[in-house]
Design a protein around this motif. Structure first.
Motif, short mmCIF file in Angstrom:
data_model
loop_
_atom_site.label_atom_id
_atom_site.label_comp_id
_atom_site.label_asym_id
_atom_site.label_seq_id
_atom_site.Cartn_x
_atom_site.Cartn_y
_atom_site.Cartn_z
N GLU A 286 0.84 -1.19 0.00
CA GLU A 286 0.00 0.00 0.00
C GLU A 286 0.88 1.25 0.00
O GLU A 286 1.96 1.27 0.60
CB GLU A 286 -0.90 -0.01 1.24
N ASN A 287 0.43 2.27 -0.71
CA ASN A 287 1.11 3.58 -0.79
C ASN A 287 2.33 3.59 -1.70
O ASN A 287 3.06 4.58 -1.74
CB ASN A 287 1.54 4.07 0.59
N LEU A 288 2.54 2.49 -2.44
CA LEU A 288 3.66 2.43 -3.38
C LEU A 288 3.12 2.16 -4.77
O LEU A 288 2.42 1.16 -4.99
CB LEU A 288 4.65 1.33 -2.97
N SER A 289 3.39 3.05 -5.72
CA SER A 289 2.85 2.90 -7.06
C SER A 289 3.44 1.66 -7.74
O SER A 289 4.54 1.20 -7.40
CB SER A 289 3.14 4.15 -7.90
N LYS B 177 8.08 8.47 0.64
CA LYS B 177 7.52 7.17 0.23
C LYS B 177 8.58 6.06 0.25
O LYS B 177 8.25 4.89 0.04
CB LYS B 177 6.95 7.27 -1.19
N TYR C 150 8.01 2.84 2.21
CA TYR C 150 7.17 1.77 1.65
C TYR C 150 7.99 0.87 0.72
O TYR C 150 7.69 -0.32 0.57
CB TYR C 150 5.97 2.37 0.93
#
Length: 466
Positions: free
Chosen positions: A71-74, A87, A90
């Motif tokens: 989650e929260n990582l493209s 980020k 993450y």
């Protein structure tokens, strides 16, 4: 093992190009001696690494492990260059989720002699030990930086940022090599006191569990710090040389380089300031403005490789002051896409380098004797800057001690001092004096030979299968 036996070495660098490139440089040097390398990373990272010379490409196998989604990582974020600084935590979580696939890969390698890793997978030594594979904590940072990590047997009562602005208790000699307060404040909560698993804890556990420590450094540069590391950790510390970056030249001139070279060719020898802050450091808008206006004030020719954001997830773009490029079009050039740093630094028109003090960039500059103007942002950069200041190899732009603020006037004055003034001659002369240490291929080769000897003598003794 016999002295002539060929080794199979695995490498698992942290997911940052400032880490992967030195690992790849070491891999190339080891492969040139006939040893086999398994270079472990993610698919997108592997595809972005520099191409190998055909003579060694059969000996280096790229092992691609898909990065688990968190989650929260493209989806396309596989390296620190792909994400904003906040980020990166993450990315470390995703790296931790590589534990199982990495374990499965290692279990299949019956001929593996050792694995080299860095701080993030602090869990790796336990896996390696269970499989009878020696693990080597290979630091791409200097021994001075690594010496700030608590020894397994030591007591670390550092709990607030100010505690990191003085030498740790286990440093046994007088030194000015410390973080400045603003440098600590920028990294403290993620790097030193993370809410989940801090970088400091990861590093401590990795060093504690490994069989030996390898450091991207040499005895001629920091003997006291290398000796200290061995004393406080009680295990072999092997300097592997500075690992100056090399590029396989295909003979086809890149279009971007043609354009850059054309501009550089028109400048006077040693007159240009090259500006670049690596793949991770990103100035704030205020900092960017002061840097730009300082360059303009200096009157010096400049070539600036500017990254306006970190990856597609970074929505906080930074912009040059209005009219800056128009006003300075006869003075300098701003380049906002990829640029071949090594070729730029090697060009005769470049005389100085305004840098974030990242160790890879420092090594690349010193192998071409480029004078250093230092502006730190993250990670090891503060310690690197102190080492360079101490040795009169670099000059730091004056800054506010608490918030790191600097002015356009201090930028301009610092650039002129290092590039032109008599009082800055010591920095220009010192980098010329140090060039042989950073550009000597024979010296580098001997360090790699010593590393291989250590890896051979400490090679795998057994394989335990479940």
């Amino acid at each position: 093992m016999a002295g002539s036996s060929k080794l199979h070495i695995a490498m698992f660098p942290w997911l940052a190009f400032g880490h992967m490139i030195p690992y790849l440089e070491l891999a190339k040097l080891i492969a040139q001696k006939g040893h086999k390398i398994s270079f472990i990373s993610t698919p997108r990272n592997t595809d972005r690494l520099p191409k190998l010379h055909p003579s060694i490409s059969p000996l280096i196998t790229f092992v691609k492990l898909s990065l688990p989604q968190v989650e929260n990582l493209s989806k396309d974020a596989e390296a620190t260059a792909d994400v904003p600084y906040d980020k990166v935590q993450y990315l470390k979580q995703a790296c931790d989720d590589l534990k199982e696939p990495l374990s499965k890969f290692l279990e299949t390698c019956d001929d593996l002699d050792c694995i080299l890793f860095y701080f993030a997978p602090y869990w790796l030594p336990d896996i390696a030990t269970s499989l009878g594979i020696p693990s080597v904590f290979f630091s791409i940072f200097t021994a001075a930086m690594l010496s700030y990590v608590k020894p397994a047997s030591g007591i670390d009562d550092r709990s607030k940022p100010e505690d990191f602005t003085i030498p740790p208790k286990w440093v046994t000699f007088p030194t000015n090599v410390v973080f400045r307060l603003f440098e600590v404040l920028r990294i403290f909560y993620q790097t030193l006191a993370g809410n989940v698993v801090s970088d400091l804890y990861r590093t401590q556990e990795g060093i504690k569990g490994c069989d030996m420590i390898a450091v991207r450094s040499c005895m001629e540069f920091e003997p006291e710090w290398l000796q200290l590391l061995e004393e406080i950790h009680g295990k072999p510390v092997i300097p592997v040389g500075v690992l100056a970056t090399t590029v396989y030249d295909t003979g086809v001139e890149n279009e971007a380089w043609r354009s850059i070279k054309d501009w550089l060719d028109k400048q006077k020898q040693g007159s240009v300031v090259y500006i670049a802050f690596g793949s991770e450091a990103k100035p704030s808008q205020v900092e960017l403005t002061e840097i730009a206006l300082g360059l303009e004030l200096s009157g010096l020719p400049f070539f600036w490789v500017l990254r306006k954001h970190r990856g597609s997830a970074d929505t906080e773009l930074i912009e040059l002051p209005e009219g800056f490029e128009e006003r300075t079009k006869a003075q300098g050039l701003v380049w906002t896409s990829w640029a071949p740093q090594l070729k730029i630094l090697a060009h005769d028109s470049v005389g100085g380098f305004l840098t974030h003090s990242g160790w890879s960039s420092v090594v690349e500059a010193l192998q071409h004797a480029r004078a250093l103007i230092l502006l730190t942002f993250l990670a090891d950069q503060g310690i690197n800057a102190r080492v360079l200041e101490d040795k009169k190899m670099g000059y730091s732009i004056p800054r506010n001690e608490k918030n790191g603020y600097f002015t356009r006037d201090s930028v301009a004055e610092s650039l002129r001092l290092v590039m032109e003034k008599e009082e800055g001659k010591i920095y220009r002369d010192k980098v010329k004096e140090m060039k042989p240490l950073f550009a000597d291929k024979d010296r580098q080769d001997k360090y790699v030979d010593k590393l291989v000897d250590h890896l051979r003598s400490h090679g795998r003794t057994k394989k335990i299968k479940n």
